[in-house]
Design an enzyme around this catalytic site. Structure first.
Site, PDB file in Angstrom:
ATOM      1  N   ASP A 104      -4.860  48.718 -23.159  1.00 15.81           N
ATOM      2  CA  ASP A 104      -3.315  48.345 -21.825  1.00 15.81           C
ATOM      3  C   ASP A 104      -2.282  49.334 -21.759  1.00 15.81           C
ATOM      4  O   ASP A 104      -1.783  49.127 -20.511  1.00 15.81           O
ATOM      5  CB  ASP A 104      -2.655  46.861 -22.433  1.00 15.81           C
ATOM      6  CG  ASP A 104      -3.410  46.242 -22.413  1.00 15.81           C
ATOM      7  OD1 ASP A 104      -3.833  45.809 -21.978  1.00 15.81           O
ATOM      8  OD2 ASP A 104      -3.133  44.632 -23.133  1.00 15.81           O
ATOM      9  N   LYS A 149     -10.945  36.909 -30.155  1.00 16.75           N
ATOM     10  CA  LYS A 149     -11.014  36.594 -30.876  1.00 16.75           C
ATOM     11  C   LYS A 149      -9.549  36.714 -31.360  1.00 16.75           C
ATOM     12  O   LYS A 149      -9.223  37.755 -31.303  1.00 16.75           O
ATOM     13  CB  LYS A 149     -11.395  36.878 -32.600  1.00 16.75           C
ATOM     14  CG  LYS A 149     -10.531  35.728 -34.322  1.00 16.75           C
ATOM     15  CD  LYS A 149     -10.928  36.032 -34.814  1.00 16.75           C
ATOM     16  CE  LYS A 149     -10.309  34.876 -35.622  1.00 16.75           C
ATOM     17  NZ  LYS A 149      -8.715  35.499 -36.113  1.00 16.75           N
ATOM     18  N   SER A 182     -11.228  40.167 -33.598  1.00 17.90           N
ATOM     19  CA  SER A 182      -9.360  40.337 -34.334  1.00 17.90           C
ATOM     20  C   SER A 182      -8.478  41.791 -34.031  1.00 17.90           C
ATOM     21  O   SER A 182      -7.921  41.964 -32.604  1.00 17.90           O
ATOM     22  CB  SER A 182     -10.123  39.961 -36.077  1.00 17.90           C
ATOM     23  OG  SER A 182      -8.603  39.310 -36.593  1.00 17.90           O
TER      24      SER A 182
END
Length: 555
Positions: A307, A321, A296
């Site tokens: 990223d 998740k 999460s």
């Protein structure tokens, strides 16, 4: 109870009567309103008929709870109903707070023991120690109670008094303890590793998690001007508040950067979360540690930094998740945590690993197949994929405990030995200096001499299965002597297991000893220097060429 049942049925009737085409304005399309109304009416009539006609008396609240739980379980494991009695647990999950004494407990057989009092919280201040047996809570014996029962009995509203009857060294004594609002530490340790690398362990993304990490990072830089890199340890961090993940990433990336976007059924509730503060440092090399229990908000943090090519991710693949839950109020002080959307990190990928809308014949959610995984690109053009959590840039080997070590932990032999150890050792050296010496380890081996720690290895199970198959196929006479020879050889080898697995057993002994004298922070500090993931992170951060290459495009 009958009066309560009438209220339940009346409530259902009101819900049914209240449904109309107007519900389309509240997220229920007009073409579905009738279907919803019809099924609610059927359920209401069924529930009433069952109560009136069933041979035994029915508890309306318990029956309804089971029905609700079964309905929600068919969706995903994160959509949960909370009755009023569970509000303390909800508060603890969301804020890391609860009313209690601040101690972990565990069960050995039919007895309940204190595992670890948290530093400076009521249990610690009252003098409770790991190894104390809880005999009674507020005059009620713990005999026949399990761990959950005793834990629930010790929780309560902050400011209320609790009386514990305890046993230590064969002596019974009582302690009166005033419960407090317990805020679990989300950041149990920060310090330096490898000489010039900062380190922070974050256990949960509860309130103020990002603020705590930011302050720790700034303090480490200020107090250690030689600091050349930073390790953020998110292993075993199951997540928490999404805004805390955004603010944590903001420590290392510029203001105004999109970190996470949520998309769900209700378009008006879709969100985009941007960094809104000035960063602390956008240049210092950063390594983030993750494993299969990082989920999460941990994945938002690690995935966003990956990223944006702002950190090297080290460890093993994260949990996967990518679902977002909101806690929504219902009636009668009940609540429901419901999955409302999926989140997408800067590259555009969603990292959800299980597809709960498609389940197998056993009702288990299926994994996203490789053929449906989509490639995305980081800021520097590196290829990353959706659909299976965060894949580390540098993968480390997952270490598993031997069968012997697992047994020593499961049977609490390490815990119980340390309880004896502290009685004859009033003090030990600092966490950074303490080691399990030959003297300590040999003493532990002597302690085990009259203890049951029998265990079965994988090899023993194979030989056992071989015996069974040989007997079934009438080959036993031909292979019996060979099997017995192998069993005898294995028996001799197992006799040396306490020495063969000394290193991993010593690490657990060390951690348990340190936590008794220096609490959780001491255990972390003392075990960092032998932690393989931390050592790998230090190695990567010291090799700037390797670090930079990992963040460059390879396509």
């Amino acid at each position: 109870m009958k009066r309560y049942f009438r209220y339940v049925v009346l409530g259902l009737a009101i819900c049914v009567a209240g449904l109309s085409p107007l519900e389309a304005q509240n997220g229920i399309p007009a073409d579905r309103a009738f279907e919803l109304s019809k099924n609610l009416e059927i359920f209401s009539r069924l529930y009433q008929t069952l109560y009136v006609n069933y041979v035994d008396d029915i508890d309306p609240g318990a029956t309804m709870k089971k029905a609700i739980d079964a309905m929600l379980a068919s969706l995903d494991p994160y959509t949960v109903y909370y009755p009023e009695s569970d509000m303390e647990d909800v508060k603890m999950q969301l804020l890391g707070q609860y009313g209690g004494i601040g101690a972990l407990i565990h069960q050995q057989g039919d007895k309940i023991y204190i595992s670890e009092p948290y530093k400076d919280l009521p249990a610690d201040k009252a003098g409770l120690k790991a190894g104390d047996r809880i005999v009674a809570v507020n005059g009620e014996s713990t005999e026949g109670k399990n761990n959950a029962d005793v834990s629930a009995a010790m929780r309560g509203q902050a400011g209320t008094e609790l009386t514990l009857k305890l046993e230590r060294d064969g002596k019974i004594f009582e302690k009166k303890i005033t419960r407090a609002e317990i805020k679990l530490p989300n950041m149990p340790y920060c310090g330096m590793v490898g000489g010039d690398i900062g380190y922070v362990k974050l256990d949960e993304f509860t309130q103020d998690a990002a603020k705590n990490v930011r302050e720790a990072f700034a303090r480490l830089k200020r107090e250690h001007p030689e600091m050349k890199g930073f390790v953020l340890d998110l292993r075993n961090n199951g997540g928490g508040l999404m805004n805390e993940a955004v603010d944590l990433v903001n420590i290392f990336v510029k203001k105004g950067q999109l970190i996470v976007e949520t998309k769900g059924k209700i378009a008006s509730k879709n969100t985009k979360s941007y960094t809104h503060l000035n960063p602390e440092d956008t240049e210092m090399p950063v390594a983030v540690l993750i494993n299969g229990y990082s989920a999460s908000a941990s994945e938002i943090t690690a995935g966003s930094l990956q990223d944006l090519d702002r950190a090297v991710i080290i460890g093993s693949r994260s949990f996967g998740k990518g679902l977002v839950q909101n806690v929504l109020p219902l009636i009668y002080n009940t609540q429901m945590k419901v999955t409302v959307s999926k989140y997408y990190i800067p590259s555009g990928r969603c990292i959800q690993a299980l597809d709960y809308s498609h389940k197998d014949e056993n009702g288990r959610a299926t994994k996203v197949p490789d053929s449906l995984k989509t490639a995305f690109k980081t800021a520097n053009g590196r290829i990353v994929y959706d659909g299976f959590g965060i894949e580390p840039d540098v993968e480390t080997e997952t270490e598993y405990m031997s069968a012997l070590t697992t047994t020593l932990v499961a049977k609490y032999h390490i815990f119980n030995y340390v309880s004896e150890f502290v009685k004859s050792h009033p003090t030990i050296t600092s966490p950074a200096e303490f080691e399990v010496t030959d003297e300590i380890y040999n003493d532990f081996v002597r302690y085990l001499s009259d203890k049951d720690y029998s265990y079965s290895t994988g090899t023993e199970q194979v030989l056992k299965d071989l015996r069974k198959v040989a007997e079934e196929e009438n080959y036993m006479d031909a292979v019996k002597s060979e099997i017995e020879r192998l069993e005898e050889s294995l028996k001799r080898e197992k006799a040396d297991d306490l020495q063969k697995y000394r290193n991993e057993i010593s690490e657990l002994l060390k951690g348990e000893i340190l936590v008794r004298y220096y609490y959780a922070a001491g255990r972390l500090e003392g075990t960092l220097k032998s932690d393989p993931d931390v050592l790998k992170a230090v190695e990567v951060l010291h090799d700037r060429k390797f670090y930079d290459e990992k963040l460059r495009t390879t396509n």
